[in-house]
Design a protein around this motif. Structure first.
Motif, mmCIF file in Angstrom:
data_model
loop_
_atom_site.group_PDB
_atom_site.id
_atom_site.type_symbol
_atom_site.label_atom_id
_atom_site.label_comp_id
_atom_site.label_asym_id
_atom_site.label_seq_id
_atom_site.Cartn_x
_atom_site.Cartn_y
_atom_site.Cartn_z
ATOM 1 N N THR A 130 2.536 0.444 -13.620
ATOM 2 C CA THR A 130 3.958 0.105 -13.512
ATOM 3 C C THR A 130 4.172 -1.365 -13.131
ATOM 4 O O THR A 130 5.286 -1.762 -12.807
ATOM 5 N N LEU A 131 3.107 -2.138 -13.180
ATOM 6 C CA LEU A 131 3.148 -3.584 -12.905
ATOM 7 C C LEU A 131 3.704 -3.905 -11.527
ATOM 8 O O LEU A 131 4.356 -4.930 -11.325
ATOM 9 N N GLY A 132 3.466 -3.011 -10.563
ATOM 10 C CA GLY A 132 3.903 -3.247 -9.192
ATOM 11 C C GLY A 132 5.355 -2.924 -8.908
ATOM 12 O O GLY A 132 5.822 -3.066 -7.790
ATOM 13 N N THR A 133 6.094 -2.496 -9.928
ATOM 14 C CA THR A 133 7.513 -2.193 -9.713
ATOM 15 C C THR A 133 7.707 -0.904 -8.934
ATOM 16 O O THR A 133 8.828 -0.596 -8.533
ATOM 17 N N ASN A 134 6.644 -0.156 -8.693
ATOM 18 C CA ASN A 134 6.754 1.054 -7.885
ATOM 19 C C ASN A 134 6.951 0.730 -6.402
ATOM 20 O O ASN A 134 7.347 1.581 -5.629
ATOM 21 N N TYR A 135 6.711 -0.512 -5.991
ATOM 22 C CA TYR A 135 6.930 -0.934 -4.605
ATOM 23 C C TYR A 135 8.384 -1.383 -4.447
ATOM 24 O O TYR A 135 8.678 -2.554 -4.198
ATOM 25 N N HIS A 136 9.287 -0.452 -4.577
ATOM 26 C CA HIS A 136 10.702 -0.806 -4.635
ATOM 27 C C HIS A 136 11.299 -1.126 -3.265
ATOM 28 O O HIS A 136 12.099 -2.056 -3.143
ATOM 29 N N CYS A 137 10.952 -0.359 -2.236
ATOM 30 C CA CYS A 137 11.434 -0.688 -0.874
ATOM 31 C C CYS A 137 10.952 -2.076 -0.478
ATOM 32 O O CYS A 137 11.725 -2.882 0.054
ATOM 33 N N GLU A 138 9.688 -2.321 -0.742
ATOM 34 C CA GLU A 138 9.109 -3.617 -0.405
ATOM 35 C C GLU A 138 9.838 -4.745 -1.137
ATOM 36 O O GLU A 138 10.093 -5.810 -0.572
ATOM 37 N N HIS A 139 10.188 -4.491 -2.388
ATOM 38 C CA HIS A 139 10.922 -5.478 -3.189
ATOM 39 C C HIS A 139 12.274 -5.788 -2.549
ATOM 40 O O HIS A 139 12.694 -6.940 -2.481
ATOM 41 N N HIS A 140 12.967 -4.751 -2.059
ATOM 42 C CA HIS A 140 14.270 -4.983 -1.424
ATOM 43 C C HIS A 140 14.124 -5.657 -0.067
ATOM 44 O O HIS A 140 14.984 -6.442 0.331
#
Length: 193
Positions: A130-140
């Motif tokens: 998923t190219l790292g997009t699964n780390y959504h909380c971290e992204h926010h």
């Protein structure tokens, strides 16, 4: 509302259909914005915003036109399907897309409030897939950190993120489509019966 509680297959089909339709209409919107120079979805945005949108849409429409001329309509179909099919069931990446902005409740010591974003921890291969997009909380939490570095936040600050990498993407998807949630805690403060 076509959603039916505890009917995950039905809800997945409704989601997939509406998602595919939405994506098709956004391609049409690109043409409208390219011609008119205005994005009518955002009427109150400043002139600079509309100029930037128009520039992007004109380039996108030009690229699609060139692809059609050089490779035919199947090239556009390929682009459309490659953008949409990994976001809908039964594709495993769908688990991440349909739960990124759910309305989970904090059961820990965080006070029981609503959590408007979630991450999917299904292992290293899933993160690569998923190219790292699964780390959504971290992204926010840290929007300027590059996607490929977001996973490191769990090591740096483990007290803020769920432990383990054993999320079952099929169970997550089934849960998401069995009982649809409000988007990003938009139901906060509403009394549920």
């Amino acid at each position: 509302n076509n959603w039916r509680e505890d009917k995950p297959l039905w809800n997945a089909v409704v989601f997939a259909t509406s998602f595919m339709y939405e994506r098709f209409m956004l391609m049409i919107n690109d043409v409208v914005v390219a011609i008119t120079g205005r994005n009518y979805f955002f009427p109150n945005k400043p002139k600079e915003f509309h100029q930037e949108c128009a520039k992007y849409c004109r380039c996108a429409v030009m690229v699609r036109g060139l692809l059609w001329k050089m490779a035919g309509w199947k090239s556009l179909l390929f682009l459309y399907l490659s953008e949409t099919l990994w976001s809908i069931p039964p594709h495993p990446a769908c688990a991440m897309f349909v739960t990124n902005h759910g309305s989970n409740v904090d059961d820990g010591d965080g006070g029981g409030g609503c959590i408007p974003s979630s991450s999917t921890y299904a292992g290293r291969w899933y993160s690569l897939f998923t190219l790292g997009t699964n780390y959504h909380c971290e992204h926010h939490d840290f929007p300027t950190i590059p996607l490929h570095r977001l996973g490191e936040l769990r090591e740096i600050a483990p007290e803020f993120y769920k432990e383990g990498s054993n999320d079952n993407v099929f169970r997550i998807t089934k849960k998401a489509f069995s009982k649809p949630e409000f988007y990003a805690c938009m139901d906060a403060g509403i009394q549920h019966m």
